[in-house]
Each structure stands twice: as C-alpha cells, then as structure tokens.
Design a protein around this motif. Sequence first.
Motif, PDB file in Angstrom:
ATOM      1  N   GLN A 116     -81.107 -10.812  52.960  1.00 50.13           N
ATOM      2  CA  GLN A 116     -80.438 -11.863  52.198  1.00 50.13           C
ATOM      3  C   GLN A 116     -79.483 -11.301  51.149  1.00 50.13           C
ATOM      4  N   ILE A 117     -79.639 -10.044  50.775  1.00 51.88           N
ATOM      5  CA  ILE A 117     -78.713  -9.424  49.819  1.00 51.88           C
ATOM      6  C   ILE A 117     -77.288  -9.474  50.361  1.00 51.88           C
ATOM      7  N   LEU A 130     -88.819   2.074  48.484  1.00 52.41           N
ATOM      8  CA  LEU A 130     -88.329   1.207  49.548  1.00 52.41           C
ATOM      9  C   LEU A 130     -88.384   1.951  50.873  1.00 52.41           C
ATOM     10  N   ASN A 131     -88.503   1.200  51.970  1.00 49.79           N
ATOM     11  CA  ASN A 131     -88.556   1.888  53.259  1.00 49.79           C
ATOM     12  C   ASN A 131     -87.169   2.429  53.601  1.00 49.79           C
ATOM     13  N   PRO A 178     -80.599  -2.487  55.962  1.00 48.91           N
ATOM     14  CA  PRO A 178     -80.223  -3.618  56.828  1.00 48.91           C
ATOM     15  C   PRO A 178     -78.767  -3.511  57.285  1.00 48.91           C
ATOM     16  N   SER A 179     -78.521  -3.725  58.552  1.00 46.54           N
ATOM     17  CA  SER A 179     -77.157  -3.647  59.078  1.00 46.54           C
ATOM     18  C   SER A 179     -76.233  -4.660  58.421  1.00 46.54           C
ATOM     19  N   MET A 207     -70.657  -6.291  53.825  1.00 43.40           N
ATOM     20  CA  MET A 207     -70.326  -6.553  52.425  1.00 43.40           C
ATOM     21  C   MET A 207     -69.035  -5.806  52.089  1.00 43.40           C
ATOM     22  N   ASN A 208     -67.927  -6.471  52.327  1.00 47.25           N
ATOM     23  CA  ASN A 208     -66.606  -5.845  52.271  1.00 47.25           C
ATOM     24  C   ASN A 208     -66.213  -5.317  50.892  1.00 47.25           C
TER      25      ASN A 208
END
Length: 124
Positions: A88-89, A105-106, A110-111, A116-117
């Motif tokens: 969701q970020i 954090l693992n 996330p792809s 996020m341009n």
Amino acid sequence: DIRYWCCGWSGTLPSEIGRLNLLQLLGVVNELLYGTIPSQIGKLTLLRNLVIDETQLSGTIPTDFGRLIQLTSIVMSDSLFFGAIPTQISRITNLLSLNLNNNMLNDTIPSEIGRMNLLTVLYL
C-alpha cells in the motif's frame, strides 16, 4: 501549517493521534516509545513528513500508510519494525524519500515500489 516535533515522549503512541487531522509533520526521534504504530495514523491525510527514528516502536508497518497520499518523506529507521513492507505504500505517489533502514523488515521489496515515479531516495 501544523507541525509536531516531539521531545520527551515515553510510553506508547496513542491511537488519538488520528484526531490531529491537520497535522503535516510528525517527528519522534530518540524517544522512549514502545508498542506499535496505531492504525489511526492513516487518518492523518494531510501529513507530508513522517519521522519515527531511534525508538523502541515495533510491529509491522500499518497498511493504513497507503492512505497518507500527501507524504513526501518517510523516515522510520533504527527501530524494531518487522515483517513486510506493505504494498500500500506504493499509493503514496508524492513520496520522494523512503528510509526504513536498521529495522527487522524482511528482504522482499514490493515490486509496486518500482511504480513510484517521484521516489529519489530509497534506503532499506
């Protein structure tokens, strides 16, 4: 323009923080905070900068962060966060800087972050 830079907090981050609906900056650095980030933080829809650094806060990063679409900077380093970075970020399309360094954090990024341009700083 409402800002809150904290000093001297101890205990937990209260769920009532979600009532500060005009807040634009929230900074807690080197504070004696423990527990988790309440999901009510997702109600801070005008928040532009979030700094939670060198605390004892733990738990997963709330998926409610995806509602904070005005954020340009997230610094959540040197704390005890664990688990996955929520996909969701990627809804925070104005995000320029994301620093989640020195947590637990693992290893999976996330792809969706690749979409996020405007993101120019990614520090994991």
